[in-house]
Motif scaffolding. Structure first.
Motif, PDB file in Angstrom:
ATOM      1  N   PRO A 156      16.365  26.000  81.254  1.00 21.48           N
ATOM      2  CA  PRO A 156      16.639  27.229  80.502  1.00 21.48           C
ATOM      3  C   PRO A 156      15.380  27.674  79.757  1.00 21.48           C
ATOM      4  N   ALA A 157      14.965  28.919  79.955  1.00 18.71           N
ATOM      5  CA  ALA A 157      13.717  29.396  79.343  1.00 18.71           C
ATOM      6  C   ALA A 157      13.608  30.901  79.509  1.00 18.71           C
ATOM      7  N   VAL A 158      12.695  31.485  78.730  1.00 21.14           N
ATOM      8  CA  VAL A 158      12.310  32.872  78.943  1.00 21.14           C
ATOM      9  C   VAL A 158      11.218  32.873  80.014  1.00 21.14           C
ATOM     10  N   TYR A 159      11.500  33.514  81.147  1.00 17.18           N
ATOM     11  CA  TYR A 159      10.553  33.596  82.251  1.00 17.18           C
ATOM     12  C   TYR A 159       9.898  34.983  82.242  1.00 17.18           C
ATOM     13  N   PRO A 160       8.559  35.052  82.394  1.00 19.89           N
ATOM     14  CA  PRO A 160       7.876  36.352  82.369  1.00 19.89           C
ATOM     15  C   PRO A 160       8.390  37.318  83.431  1.00 19.89           C
ATOM     16  N   ASP A 161       8.780  36.779  84.579  1.00 16.28           N
ATOM     17  CA  ASP A 161       9.375  37.567  85.661  1.00 16.28           C
ATOM     18  C   ASP A 161       9.985  36.596  86.658  1.00 16.28           C
ATOM     19  N   GLY A 162      10.653  37.135  87.676  1.00 17.22           N
ATOM     20  CA  GLY A 162      11.367  36.287  88.619  1.00 17.22           C
ATOM     21  C   GLY A 162      10.495  35.377  89.447  1.00 17.22           C
ATOM     22  N   SER A 163       9.206  35.714  89.588  1.00 16.24           N
ATOM     23  CA  SER A 163       8.326  34.880  90.408  1.00 16.24           C
ATOM     24  C   SER A 163       8.089  33.513  89.786  1.00 16.24           C
ATOM     25  N   ARG A 164       8.338  33.387  88.486  1.00 16.14           N
ATOM     26  CA  ARG A 164       8.112  32.105  87.801  1.00 16.14           C
ATOM     27  C   ARG A 164       9.318  31.172  87.869  1.00 16.14           C
ATOM     28  N   LEU A 165      10.421  31.657  88.387  1.00 20.08           N
ATOM     29  CA  LEU A 165      11.613  30.823  88.491  1.00 20.08           C
ATOM     30  C   LEU A 165      11.460  29.799  89.608  1.00 20.08           C
ATOM     31  N   PRO A 166      12.129  28.642  89.493  1.00 17.55           N
ATOM     32  CA  PRO A 166      12.070  27.645  90.575  1.00 17.55           C
ATOM     33  C   PRO A 166      12.582  28.219  91.886  1.00 17.55           C
ATOM     34  N   ARG A 167      12.064  27.710  92.993  1.00 14.95           N
ATOM     35  CA  ARG A 167      12.555  28.108  94.307  1.00 14.95           C
ATOM     36  C   ARG A 167      13.648  27.139  94.727  1.00 14.95           C
ATOM     37  N   THR A 168      13.959  27.060  95.990  1.00 13.36           N
ATOM     38  CA  THR A 168      15.035  26.187  96.443  1.00 13.36           C
ATOM     39  C   THR A 168      14.617  24.722  96.368  1.00 13.36           C
TER      40      THR A 168
END
Length: 258
Positions: free
Chosen positions: A109-121
């Motif tokens: 759980p975190a504030v992500y600058p944009d979706g590209s920083r989210l984990p992948r599969t």
């Protein structure tokens, strides 16, 4: 009461509280433990991955809030925009957002600058993984309240401005939780851990309280709360399916697909 093999301070406190009540306690060391306890009334305190493996053979009913519960709340209780979506949709975000799974910790759980920083599969997540996407806000303090049948049994502060800082529960936190429970208590399981707090807004001198999230009591730290009363909530939230209250049947955690 059966607990995870990964010890925590809350595990120790709840195990001691259970022993004082005369409840037998055990640690999940492996399949042999499950086999030894099969057929006996069992309660659980530990993580959802282990819970998924033992729930069926031990006849456990694990209560959890609906995935979209937070997103469905009226704005007066959230003070921010929240939606339930999928990880695939969250990957397309082009602005900062707070992203978390509804219940477990499969994504940090975190504030992500944009979706590209989210984990992948990976092993535990895929494109269809549900996530809550929230407008970022800052909580001046965060409190965890353990609730049983719409009544706040105990609780504590656990953080200030995002930093761990346990302290006793306050009257303001309890009052806000009671207002929420009076309005929407029937949308939650009979046993739940509810996180709330005041939002810090430098442009608004009025203190606005909001819901942080609803948690699984059987996987929640008690911090400075009374372990005896926390145990009351945990026993109800993760216990024998045969003892399940009718009103809680719709909140039983479903086994993972596949």
């Amino acid at each position: 009461m059966l607990t995870s093999a990964q010890p925590t301070s809350t595990t120790a406190l709840l195990t001691e509280a259970a022993a004082r009540r005369g409840l037998a306690t055990a640690v999940l060391d492996g399949p042999a433990t499950v086999g030894h306890l099969a057929g006996r009334p069992v309660h659980w305190y530990g993580g959802p991955l282990a819970a998924a493996r033992i729930a069926a053979p031990l006849g456990l009913a694990l209560l959890e809030p609906d995935d979209d519960w937070l997103a469905r709340l009226p704005h007066e209780f959230t003070r921010r925009r929240i939606e339930l979506t999928t990880l695939a949709d969250a990957w397309t975000l082009r602005h900062p957002a707070f992203v978390k799974p509804p219940a477990d910790k499969s994504i940090p759980p975190a504030v992500y600058p944009d979706g590209s920083r989210l984990p992948r599969t990976g092993d535990r997540i895929g494109p269809d993984t549900p996530v809550l996407v929230s407008e970022p806000v800052t909580f001046a303090a965060e409190y965890r309240l353990f609730v049983l049948d719409g009544e706040v049994r105990t609780g504590s502060r656990y953080a200030r401005f995002g930093r761990l800082d346990p302290a006793p529960l306050t009257a303001d936190a309890t009052a806000f939780a009671r207002r929420l429970l009076d309005a929407l208590g029937d949308t939650l399981p009979g046993a739940v851990a509810l996180d709330v707090g005041p939002i810090a807004d430098p442009y608004d001198p009025v203190e606005h309280w909001a819901v942080v999230e609803a948690n699984l009591p059987w996987f929640a730290h008690c911090y400075a709360a009374d372990p005896e009363r926390v145990l009351d909530v945990v026993l109800r939230a993760a216990g024998p399916a045969a003892d399940l209250a009718e009103a809680d049947r719709c909140f039983v955690r479903r086994p993972p697909a596949g």
